[in-house]
Design an enzyme around this catalytic site. Structure first.
Site, PDB file in Angstrom:
ATOM      1  N   CYS A  35      -6.099  -4.573  -7.387  1.00 45.35           N
ATOM      2  CA  CYS A  35      -5.003  -3.740  -6.861  1.00 45.35           C
ATOM      3  C   CYS A  35      -5.206  -2.287  -7.279  1.00 45.35           C
ATOM      4  O   CYS A  35      -5.361  -1.998  -8.460  1.00 45.35           O
ATOM      5  CB  CYS A  35      -3.660  -4.261  -7.383  1.00 45.35           C
TER       6      CYS A  35
HETATM    7  N1  MHO Z   1       0.787  -7.634  -7.119  1.00 45.93           N
HETATM    8  C1  MHO Z   1       1.020  -6.406  -6.425  1.00 45.93           C
HETATM    9  C2  MHO Z   1      -0.212  -5.955  -5.734  1.00 45.93           C
HETATM   10  C3  MHO Z   1      -0.064  -4.718  -4.963  1.00 45.93           C
HETATM   11  S1  MHO Z   1      -1.535  -3.977  -4.791  1.00 45.93           S
HETATM   12  C4  MHO Z   1      -1.295  -2.625  -3.892  1.00 45.93           C
HETATM   13  C5  MHO Z   1       2.178  -6.591  -5.478  1.00 45.93           C
HETATM   14  O1  MHO Z   1       2.040  -7.136  -4.405  1.00 45.93           O
HETATM   15  O2  MHO Z   1       3.259  -6.177  -5.860  1.00 45.93           O
HETATM   16  O3  MHO Z   1      -2.373  -4.869  -4.039  1.00 45.93           O
END
Ligand code: MHO
Length: 228
Positions: A35
């Protein structure tokens, strides 16, 4: 001043010192390590990083978006000052900041997109070294850089957007979103609100365009995240 924004009491109103004389020579590095919110903050906090941006790379789709990635991977791109930073150090941080031994879906693959032969050499050597260290498979794919698609504005300097007063204060300085994304001061602030950076007092936060109140405000956030 943009209607609905606050944070004006936290800024000097001047262009942050960190943005005043940009380095003569910068290079670009492009990495994927899960991420992209986290790496944006980690790298953004480092002296020697001039600009950060998050986006999508490595896939097929010509106009990817967060909801429709089309095989692309969340990717961080940085411009670094050659006098204060080098590619090898960036790679060390890259390896330290994620688990590169497990396979992930395309969105979160571990990747290094090299810009030029020199980066290719350094990255390949660095990967071989890691393979020895972990005595096994490193899933990281090394590939020549070809294109990078900017992610949506709300993903840029994401952790800072969650600290509204501070975010708005800096948006009051940089009302144009592109200038905001490109600001070194904003990249640092995004790193500091996430607890990165080597700070021992609010004074260390000079250069970001914040006044004393703003520096105290950010220092309190930093301490809280760090648990100190
Ligand atoms: N676990 C995070 C990941 C976001 S990232 C921009 C969420 O979905 O809140 O992939």
């Amino acid at each position: 001043m943009i209607f609905g924004r606050d944070g004006e009491e936290l800024i000097t109103g001047e262009v942050p010192a960190l943005d005043r004389d940009p380095p003569e020579e910068t290079k670009t590095a492009t990495f994927s390590l899960g991420c992209f919110w986290g790496p944006d903050a980690t790298f953004g906090s480092l002296p020697g990083i001039v600009k950060t941006r998050v986006g999508y790379a490595g896939g097929e789709k010509r106009d990817p978006s967060y909801r429709s990635l089309g095989g692309h991977t969340e990717t961080l791109q940085v411009d670094y000052d050659l006098e204060k930073m080098n590619y090898k150090r960036l790679l060390n941080i890259f390896w330290d900041r994620h688990d590169f031994t497990r396979s992930k879906k395309a969105q979160y693959r571990s990747m290094i997109f090299f810009h030029g032969e020199e980066q290719k050499e350094i990255a390949s050597r660095s990967k071989r070294k890691k393979e020895k260290e972990v005595r096994g498979d490193v899933k990281t794919v090394i590939r020549g850089y070809s294109e990078f698609h900017m992610a949506e504005d709300y993903h840029q300097k994401y952790h800072l957007t969650k600290k509204k007063a501070l975010h708005d204060a800096l948006r009051n300085v940089y009302t144009d979103i592109e200038d905001f994304i490109d600001s070194t001061a904003v990249a640092r602030a995004n790193g500091y609100v996430s607890g990165h950076g080597d700070i021992s007092s609010a004074d260390d936060l000079k250069g970001l365009g914040l006044n004393e109140e703003g520096r105290e405000f950010l220092y309190e956030i930093w301490k809280k995240v760090r648990g100190v």
